[in-house]
Design a protein around this motif. Structure first.
Motif, PDB file in Angstrom:
ATOM      1  N   GLN A 167       0.838  -1.203   0.000  1.00 40.15           N
ATOM      2  CA  GLN A 167       0.000   0.000   0.000  1.00 40.15           C
ATOM      3  C   GLN A 167       0.870   1.249   0.000  1.00 40.15           C
ATOM      4  O   GLN A 167       0.598   2.214  -0.719  1.00 40.15           O
ATOM      5  N   ILE A 168       1.928   1.235   0.821  1.00 44.72           N
ATOM      6  CA  ILE A 168       2.835   2.378   0.898  1.00 44.72           C
ATOM      7  C   ILE A 168       3.523   2.601  -0.449  1.00 44.72           C
ATOM      8  O   ILE A 168       3.612   3.733  -0.942  1.00 44.72           O
ATOM      9  N   ALA A 169       4.003   1.511  -1.048  1.00 40.70           N
ATOM     10  CA  ALA A 169       4.697   1.634  -2.332  1.00 40.70           C
ATOM     11  C   ALA A 169       3.760   2.139  -3.425  1.00 40.70           C
ATOM     12  O   ALA A 169       4.139   2.990  -4.239  1.00 40.70           O
ATOM     13  N   ALA A 170       2.527   1.638  -3.452  1.00 41.35           N
ATOM     14  CA  ALA A 170       1.563   2.090  -4.461  1.00 41.35           C
ATOM     15  C   ALA A 170       1.277   3.578  -4.320  1.00 41.35           C
ATOM     16  O   ALA A 170       1.032   4.273  -5.315  1.00 41.35           O
ATOM     17  N   ALA A 171       1.342   4.081  -3.069  1.00 38.58           N
ATOM     18  CA  ALA A 171       1.038   5.489  -2.805  1.00 38.58           C
ATOM     19  C   ALA A 171       2.248   6.393  -2.950  1.00 38.58           C
ATOM     20  O   ALA A 171       2.177   7.578  -2.625  1.00 38.58           O
ATOM     21  N   GLY A 172       3.353   5.834  -3.432  1.00 37.32           N
ATOM     22  CA  GLY A 172       4.521   6.663  -3.707  1.00 37.32           C
ATOM     23  C   GLY A 172       5.498   6.784  -2.568  1.00 37.32           C
ATOM     24  O   GLY A 172       6.276   7.743  -2.521  1.00 37.32           O
ATOM     25  N   GLY A 173       5.515   5.807  -1.655  1.00 40.10           N
ATOM     26  CA  GLY A 173       6.478   5.802  -0.568  1.00 40.10           C
ATOM     27  C   GLY A 173       7.417   4.612  -0.652  1.00 40.10           C
ATOM     28  O   GLY A 173       7.203   3.682  -1.436  1.00 40.10           O
ATOM     29  N   THR A 174       8.469   4.654   0.169  1.00 39.49           N
ATOM     30  CA  THR A 174       9.406   3.537   0.277  1.00 39.49           C
ATOM     31  C   THR A 174       9.215   2.905   1.647  1.00 39.49           C
ATOM     32  O   THR A 174       9.563   3.509   2.678  1.00 39.49           O
ATOM     33  N   PRO A 175       8.631   1.706   1.720  1.00 37.87           N
ATOM     34  CA  PRO A 175       8.377   1.091   3.019  1.00 37.87           C
ATOM     35  C   PRO A 175       9.666   0.613   3.680  1.00 37.87           C
ATOM     36  O   PRO A 175      10.538   0.030   3.023  1.00 37.87           O
ATOM     37  N   LEU A 200      -3.143   7.084   1.693  1.00 39.36           N
ATOM     38  CA  LEU A 200      -1.695   7.277   1.800  1.00 39.36           C
ATOM     39  C   LEU A 200      -1.169   8.208   0.715  1.00 39.36           C
ATOM     40  O   LEU A 200      -0.236   8.981   0.955  1.00 39.36           O
ATOM     41  N   ALA A 201      -1.743   8.146  -0.468  1.00 36.33           N
ATOM     42  CA  ALA A 201      -1.318   9.072  -1.525  1.00 36.33           C
ATOM     43  C   ALA A 201      -1.578  10.516  -1.101  1.00 36.33           C
ATOM     44  O   ALA A 201      -0.774  11.415  -1.386  1.00 36.33           O
ATOM     45  N   GLY A 202      -2.674  10.725  -0.391  1.00 36.41           N
ATOM     46  CA  GLY A 202      -2.947  12.054   0.122  1.00 36.41           C
ATOM     47  C   GLY A 202      -1.998  12.454   1.227  1.00 36.41           C
ATOM     48  O   GLY A 202      -1.525  13.598   1.281  1.00 36.41           O
ATOM     49  N   VAL A 203      -1.698  11.509   2.112  1.00 38.77           N
ATOM     50  CA  VAL A 203      -0.794  11.786   3.228  1.00 38.77           C
ATOM     51  C   VAL A 203       0.634  12.034   2.741  1.00 38.77           C
ATOM     52  O   VAL A 203       1.302  12.984   3.177  1.00 38.77           O
ATOM     53  N   HIS A 254       1.755  12.631  -0.476  1.00 36.47           N
ATOM     54  CA  HIS A 254       1.994  13.545  -1.600  1.00 36.47           C
ATOM     55  C   HIS A 254       0.929  14.618  -1.787  1.00 36.47           C
ATOM     56  O   HIS A 254       1.058  15.451  -2.693  1.00 36.47           O
ATOM     57  N   GLY A 255      -0.103  14.599  -0.978  1.00 31.57           N
ATOM     58  CA  GLY A 255      -1.135  15.614  -1.102  1.00 31.57           C
ATOM     59  C   GLY A 255      -1.971  15.500  -2.354  1.00 31.57           C
ATOM     60  O   GLY A 255      -2.603  16.477  -2.774  1.00 31.57           O
ATOM     61  N   VAL A 256      -1.987  14.317  -2.979  1.00 35.52           N
ATOM     62  CA  VAL A 256      -2.780  14.139  -4.195  1.00 35.52           C
ATOM     63  C   VAL A 256      -4.109  13.482  -3.855  1.00 35.52           C
ATOM     64  O   VAL A 256      -4.272  12.879  -2.800  1.00 35.52           O
ATOM     65  N   ARG A 257      -5.064  13.578  -4.787  1.00 31.75           N
ATOM     66  CA  ARG A 257      -6.394  13.031  -4.581  1.00 31.75           C
ATOM     67  C   ARG A 257      -6.762  12.084  -5.711  1.00 31.75           C
ATOM     68  O   ARG A 257      -7.497  12.460  -6.626  1.00 31.75           O
ATOM     69  N   PRO A 258      -6.275  10.829  -5.683  1.00 31.84           N
ATOM     70  CA  PRO A 258      -6.676   9.881  -6.722  1.00 31.84           C
ATOM     71  C   PRO A 258      -8.101   9.388  -6.526  1.00 31.84           C
ATOM     72  O   PRO A 258      -8.685   8.799  -7.434  1.00 31.84           O
TER      73      PRO A 258
END
Length: 309
Positions: free
Chosen positions: A190-198, A282-285, A287-291
């Motif tokens: 989930q973290i990786a999909a949202a643009g993070g490195t777990p 998580l994408a919002g948290v 990167h501030g994006v709203r998919p």
């Protein structure tokens, strides 16, 4: 078909497939969708009052390990028999997360009925989505299940597209507060999909307790606090378990105001369809994006006493 769900995630799946009206029994923790499950009879109970105990007391009560020890739950076998289920949905992944598979099997042997038992044991994000089809096939709605899986995968692809090319912050996800425990299984994905490195756990990993020194050494850019089974309000009652740790205020995530309390039971702890919403949150948290829909304070809120950047 008469369905008994002994796993909150399975109840989510049944609802996702449009079959909530066929539920005749559920656990005391099955709470989604509220309108659909409120009137469904409850066939389980808890040995522990988790709301009255601290994280450490709960951990000690289950043998000092948040993923081992005897089952915490009771099963009303008389009620189960009276419900005459055609299908029982359960799991064999974690005795702390739901009624143990052994207890369910013992109960089914006493039923005077041809009841089918399906155990769901997903460990990865793909496994979670595939459970929709596994359940859908058993319940006679495979085509619908495949369509729902495709829709959920498309939402995940939308998340990945929304964060593509951005810097990937280093993320620690905390699934239990005392002892500290990293979130494994599908959460790293989930973290990786949202643009993070777990950090501290990999996809599908069945994790174990970690030391505070290991957390500090990770130097995470973002810390996610999502204790298993705790809604945000319950988590915040024990915020001091983190804030009083030596060097807490020196963590990069704390200095930059990137520590978040998330709704673990809704979007991260349970392997059901709402893990996709978890990735959107998580994408919002991160990167501030709203998919998807805008992230609400009920889904993610800043950790107390952490300055916002």
């Amino acid at each position: 078909m008469r369905i008994v769900s002994l796993l909150p995630a399975a109840t989510d799946i049944v609802a996702e497939l449009g079959l909530a009206a066929q539920l005749v029994g559920r656990t005391h923790e099955c709470d989604w969708p509220p309108r659909d499950v409120a009137s469904v009879p409850v066939v389980t109970g808890a040995h522990l009052d988790q709301d009255a105990l601290s994280s450490r007391e709960i951990s000690d009560a289950v043998g000092g390990s948040a993923h081992s020890g005897s089952s915490l739950y009771t099963l009303d076998t008389a009620m189960l028999a009276a419900l005459r289920p055609d299908v029982i949905l359960t799991q064999d992944l974690c005795d702390v997360c739901a009624v143990s598979y052994e207890k369910v099997s013992d109960a089914v042997r006493l039923l005077d009925a041809d009841t089918r038992v399906l155990s769901l044991e997903p460990r990865t994000l793909d496994d979670v989505l595939d459970c929709l089809v596994t359940v859908g096939e058993l319940l006679g709605v495979r085509e619908r299940a495949e369509q729902r899986r495709a829709s959920l995968r498309a939402r995940l692809d939308t998340v990945r597209t929304a964060v593509a090319g951005r810097d990937r912050p280093r993320v620690v996800a905390v699934e239990w507060l005392d002892p500290l425990w990293p979130a494994g299984h599908w959460v790293p994905e989930q973290i990786a999909a949202a643009g993070g490195t777990p950090l501290l756990a990999g996809p599908g990993e069945h994790t174990k307790p970690m030391t505070w020194e290991k957390v500090r050494a990770a130097e995470a850019d973002v810390v996610l606090v999502l204790p298993c089974g705790f809604p945000p309000e319950r988590t915040l009652r024990e915020a001091d378990l983190l804030t009083r740790l030596p060097g807490w205020s020196d963590l990069p995530a704390v200095r930059s105001g990137q520590v978040w309390v998330l709704d673990g039971p809704a979007y991260f702890n349970r392997p059901g369809p709402r893990v996709v919403r978890g990735a959107e949150v998580l994408a919002g948290v991160l990167h501030g994006v709203r998919p998807g829909e805008a992230v609400t304070p009920d889904e993610a809120r800043p950790f107390p006493d952490v300055p916002r950047r």
